[in-house]
Design an enzyme around this catalytic site. Structure first.
Site, PDB file in Angstrom:
ATOM      1  N   ASN A 192       0.882  -1.165   0.000  1.00  0.00           N
ATOM      2  CA  ASN A 192       0.000   0.000   0.000  1.00  0.00           C
ATOM      3  C   ASN A 192       0.925   1.221   0.000  1.00  0.00           C
ATOM      4  O   ASN A 192       1.475   1.596   1.034  1.00  0.00           O
ATOM      5  CB  ASN A 192      -0.870  -0.031   1.240  1.00  0.00           C
ATOM      6  CG  ASN A 192      -2.098   0.848   1.162  1.00  0.00           C
ATOM      7  OD1 ASN A 192      -2.746   1.073   2.168  1.00  0.00           O
ATOM      8  ND2 ASN A 192      -2.454   1.345  -0.009  1.00  0.00           N
TER       9      ASN A 192
ATOM     10  N   ASN B  43      -6.743  10.109  -2.144  1.00  0.00           N
ATOM     11  CA  ASN B  43      -6.728   8.905  -2.962  1.00  0.00           C
ATOM     12  C   ASN B  43      -6.180   9.208  -4.354  1.00  0.00           C
ATOM     13  O   ASN B  43      -6.028  10.372  -4.743  1.00  0.00           O
ATOM     14  CB  ASN B  43      -8.144   8.336  -3.075  1.00  0.00           C
ATOM     15  CG  ASN B  43      -8.709   7.928  -1.736  1.00  0.00           C
ATOM     16  OD1 ASN B  43      -8.046   7.253  -0.956  1.00  0.00           O
ATOM     17  ND2 ASN B  43      -9.941   8.330  -1.459  1.00  0.00           N
TER      18      ASN B  43
ATOM     19  N   CYS C  43      -6.394   6.322   7.009  1.00  0.00           N
ATOM     20  CA  CYS C  43      -5.666   5.244   6.343  1.00  0.00           C
ATOM     21  C   CYS C  43      -4.647   4.713   7.332  1.00  0.00           C
ATOM     22  O   CYS C  43      -3.702   5.415   7.693  1.00  0.00           O
ATOM     23  CB  CYS C  43      -4.987   5.739   5.067  1.00  0.00           C
ATOM     24  SG  CYS C  43      -3.944   4.486   4.297  1.00  0.00           S
ATOM     25  N   GLY C  44      -4.854   3.489   7.789  1.00  0.00           N
ATOM     26  CA  GLY C  44      -3.968   2.928   8.807  1.00  0.00           C
ATOM     27  C   GLY C  44      -2.543   2.764   8.330  1.00  0.00           C
ATOM     28  O   GLY C  44      -1.588   2.978   9.087  1.00  0.00           O
TER      29      GLY C  44
ATOM     30  N   ASN D 279     -15.099   1.467   0.903  1.00  0.00           N
ATOM     31  CA  ASN D 279     -14.064   0.445   0.803  1.00  0.00           C
ATOM     32  C   ASN D 279     -14.736  -0.925   0.920  1.00  0.00           C
ATOM     33  O   ASN D 279     -15.655  -1.108   1.726  1.00  0.00           O
ATOM     34  CB  ASN D 279     -13.045   0.614   1.931  1.00  0.00           C
ATOM     35  CG  ASN D 279     -12.413   1.991   1.933  1.00  0.00           C
ATOM     36  OD1 ASN D 279     -11.649   2.335   1.052  1.00  0.00           O
ATOM     37  ND2 ASN D 279     -12.751   2.799   2.921  1.00  0.00           N
TER      38      ASN D 279
ATOM     39  N   GLU E 272     -10.258  -0.350  -2.528  1.00  0.00           N
ATOM     40  CA  GLU E 272     -10.387   0.912  -1.799  1.00  0.00           C
ATOM     41  C   GLU E 272     -11.171   1.958  -2.582  1.00  0.00           C
ATOM     42  O   GLU E 272     -10.953   2.121  -3.792  1.00  0.00           O
ATOM     43  CB  GLU E 272      -8.997   1.478  -1.466  1.00  0.00           C
ATOM     44  CG  GLU E 272      -8.303   0.762  -0.334  1.00  0.00           C
ATOM     45  CD  GLU E 272      -7.164   1.589   0.234  1.00  0.00           C
ATOM     46  OE1 GLU E 272      -7.447   2.659   0.814  1.00  0.00           O
ATOM     47  OE2 GLU E 272      -6.002   1.166   0.092  1.00  0.00           O
ATOM     48  N   ARG E 273     -12.028   2.650  -1.878  1.00  0.00           N
ATOM     49  CA  ARG E 273     -12.731   3.783  -2.471  1.00  0.00           C
ATOM     50  C   ARG E 273     -11.709   4.804  -2.963  1.00  0.00           C
ATOM     51  O   ARG E 273     -10.832   5.226  -2.234  1.00  0.00           O
ATOM     52  CB  ARG E 273     -13.642   4.439  -1.421  1.00  0.00           C
ATOM     53  CG  ARG E 273     -14.419   5.650  -1.934  1.00  0.00           C
ATOM     54  CD  ARG E 273     -15.153   6.343  -0.799  1.00  0.00           C
ATOM     55  NE  ARG E 273     -14.246   7.099   0.048  1.00  0.00           N
ATOM     56  CZ  ARG E 273     -13.870   8.360  -0.189  1.00  0.00           C
ATOM     57  NH1 ARG E 273     -14.316   9.002  -1.255  1.00  0.00           N
ATOM     58  NH2 ARG E 273     -13.050   8.974   0.647  1.00  0.00           N
TER      59      ARG E 273
ATOM     60  N   CYS F  87      -4.551  -2.585   3.118  1.00  0.00           N
ATOM     61  CA  CYS F  87      -5.306  -1.469   3.699  1.00  0.00           C
ATOM     62  C   CYS F  87      -5.335  -1.667   5.208  1.00  0.00           C
ATOM     63  O   CYS F  87      -5.919  -2.638   5.699  1.00  0.00           O
ATOM     64  CB  CYS F  87      -6.713  -1.421   3.120  1.00  0.00           C
ATOM     65  SG  CYS F  87      -7.765  -0.115   3.816  1.00  0.00           S
TER      66      CYS F  87
END
Length: 265
Positions: free
Chosen positions: A15, A70, A79-80, A181, A199-200, A208
């Protein structure tokens, strides 16, 4: 006309985002939505899942305030994996290990081990918003600062390509006018879950962090898994645990490259 944008590219289980340091307000009057689209483009830009902007906290209550965009230019609240990556960059700079980071979904805590290149972040608590069903799927909507639709493939029996088409269609659904998502999961054991992430605003991604946390919470609340779980994603594994009334996300972070992006205006 071009503008020079200094950047660092960081990946967390594949990611990957482009990070720019704006804590000294170096980049004023910047359209970050369009910049995110430009840097994310794999052919004419750098190639990424989006852009993360590191800002100074106006109230001086956190080490940094992050904004997440995004690849399609839309802004995300959480977002982790980006959160872990920002903490990693702050640790490289300061050699500290503990940080508080502001996001649009609240303040989060992070702990960094530079030697192991691992970061643990406290994601807070998730909420089961609602169950969802259509003629093609059933799942639960989980909110952990952003929303995720979790589909259990043990029941859905869906092929990967069918899931990706379905997840793309969901983004245009009247049920989710802002998009959502979507994760397709398979419970391997009470300690391991396999997941595919759409993911959106970015589409299929290798990982994610918020999605992994939402997956864990959905399964944990149904008593399908233990309080510590490994989530197997396309780009690698992350570890999720629930302790002290908090969901913890842990995984490795790697700096890919840094440089200057020549942004054509």
């Amino acid at each position: 006309m071009t503008r020079d944008i200094d950047f660092i590219k960081v990946t967390a289980q594949g990611n990957n985002y482009i990070y720019i340091d704006n804590r000294k307000e170096t980049y004023q009057n910047i359209d970050f939505n369009n910049l995110s689209k430009a840097v994310s483009d794999i052919r004419f830009g750098i190639g990424s899942d989006g852009l993360v902007v590191m800002n100074e906290d106006a109230d001086k209550e956190t080490d940094c305030f992050m904004r997440i965009f995004n690849s399609d230019g839309s802004e995300a609240k959480m977002c982790g994996n980006a959160l872990r990556s920002v903490a990693y960059l702050l640790a490289e700079e300061s050699k500290k290990t503990n940080f508080t980071i502001g996001t649009l979904s609240g303040t989060k805590k992070a702990k960094v081990d530079l030697g192991e290149s691992t970061v643990i972040v406290e994601m807070g608590l998730a909420k089961v918003i609602t169950s969802y069903s259509s003629d093609r799927l059933k799942g639960n909507v989980i909110d952990i600062g952003n929303q995720h639709l979790i589909i259990n493939n043990d029941k859905a029996k869906m092929k990967r390509e069918d899931f990706l088409h379905l997840a793309e269609d969901i983004q245009c659904s009247n049920d989710f006018p802002d998009g959502i998502n979507v994760e397709l999961i398979e419970i391997i054991s009470p300690e391991r879950i396999k997941a595919i992430v759409y993911e959106r605003g970015s589409g299929l991604t290798y990982a994610c962090g918020s999605g992994a946390s939402a997956i864990f919470w959905d399964c944990y609340k149904q008593r399908l898994v233990e309080s510590t779980v490994t989530i197997e994603l396309d780009g690698g594994d992350v570890r999720i645990s629930y302790k002290n009334n908090n969901i913890n996300l842990e995984g490795q972070v790697r700096e890919v490259c840094h440089g200057t992006f020549k942004w054509s205006l």
